[in-house]
Design a protein around this motif. Structure first.
Motif: not given
Length: 309
Positions: A114-134
């Protein structure tokens, strides 16, 4: 575990202790009125809310593991995700929010595939999803308040301007590069599940449920503090809470939105709830958020140690 792994583990534990120190400092600064909890029924209610907050964090950690798999194609064992996610979750109380993001990348250090970039991208994606939902729930529940907040902060005009200009600029670019864009999207869809509509719907649906429960827990706290039970006003309270959460989340440098969220809630909820009740609810709910974070961390660490091979 190799030497690098041990160093990462020690640093993670040190950051956790630093985070707990910031948490303790914040709780003392809030000055929580313990006299409110003289009733056993109130104590039972706040404990239930704190446990539900912690359960939400644990559920979010499992969802994050699935998000990592959707983006990277790598399946990370649940124990590793629980530990990394809940530890990083308490790092958010350290000013700057850098430690919070870096804490997630512990997964990449423990999983060589697992690359650091993929984990970072997952963190960003989670934040975007939470922001969009809220944002969606806030717009549906309190559209007028949302426009007023954007107007007061000076963001309404730039957003309206961007809504007009960006599509006008993007359309010609998309037309010119449509072939390359189609090929690029095709390659991404083949290598990352996150672009599949079914996966997007599942991750966004989870985000909607979680952020709605955040607002619901604040409404429950407001009721415990003495606010009249009015089911018709529940959606307004939930929408305004999520609007305040968005303001805190999107403010750079505010650890876990501290201060910003409370200021926005006082701005708009002051017309709905009495000042004493509202202040008590805000402080109590912040304490319950923290208690939930600590509960989730403790549950994750116990679970990891219990089922470690």
């Amino acid at each position: 575990m190799n030497r690098a792994g041990r160093v990462v583990s020690w640093l993670g534990s040190l950051l956790m202790l630093v985070s707990l120190a910031f948490i303790a400092r914040r709780l003392m600064a809030d000055g929580l009125d313990t006299a409110l909890f003289s009733s056993p029924a109130v104590v039972a209610a706040v404990v239930c809310i704190a446990v539900l907050e912690g359960a939400g964090i644990l559920a979010a950690s499992i969802n994050f593991g699935r998000l990592v798999r959707n983006i990277s194609g790598v399946s990370v064992d649940t124990a590793s995700v629980l530990k990394a996610y809940t530890m990083a979750n308490v790092y958010k109380y350290i000013p700057g929010s850098v430690a919070y993001v870096l804490g997630r990348n512990r997964l990449a250090l423990e999983n060589k595939s697992l690359s650091h970039g993929k984990v970072l991208l997952s963190t960003v994606a989670e934040g975007v999803l939470f922001v969009a939902a809220a944002a969606l729930i806030a717009l549906v529940c309190v559209f007028g308040y949302s426009l007023e907040y954007l107007r007061q902060t000076g963001l309404l005009a730039p957003l309206l301007y961007a809504a007009v200009v960006l599509p006008a600029v993007a359309l010609p670019v998309v037309c010119v590069l449509r072939k390359r864009l189609r090929e690029g999207v095709g390659r991404l869809r083949a290598s990352a599940e996150i672009l599949r509509p079914r996966v997007i719907a599942a991750r966004f649906g989870f985000s909607l449920v979680i952020v709605f429960l955040w607002g619901l827990s604040f409404w429950a706290t407001l009721l415990i503090m003495g606010h009249p039970a009015d089911p018709r006003g529940a959606l307004t309270v939930i929408g305004l809470y999520l609007l305040a959460w968005l303001a805190g989340f999107l403010t750079p440098g505010a650890p876990s939105g501290l201060g910003v969220r409370e200021a926005v809630m006082l701005m708009f909820l002051g017309d709905i709830a009495g000042e004493t009740v509202l202040l008590s609810a805000i402080i109590t709910h912040r304490a319950l958020n923290i208690a939930g974070d600590i509960f989730a961390l403790a549950a994750a660490l116990v679970s990891v140690n219990k089922y470690r091979p």
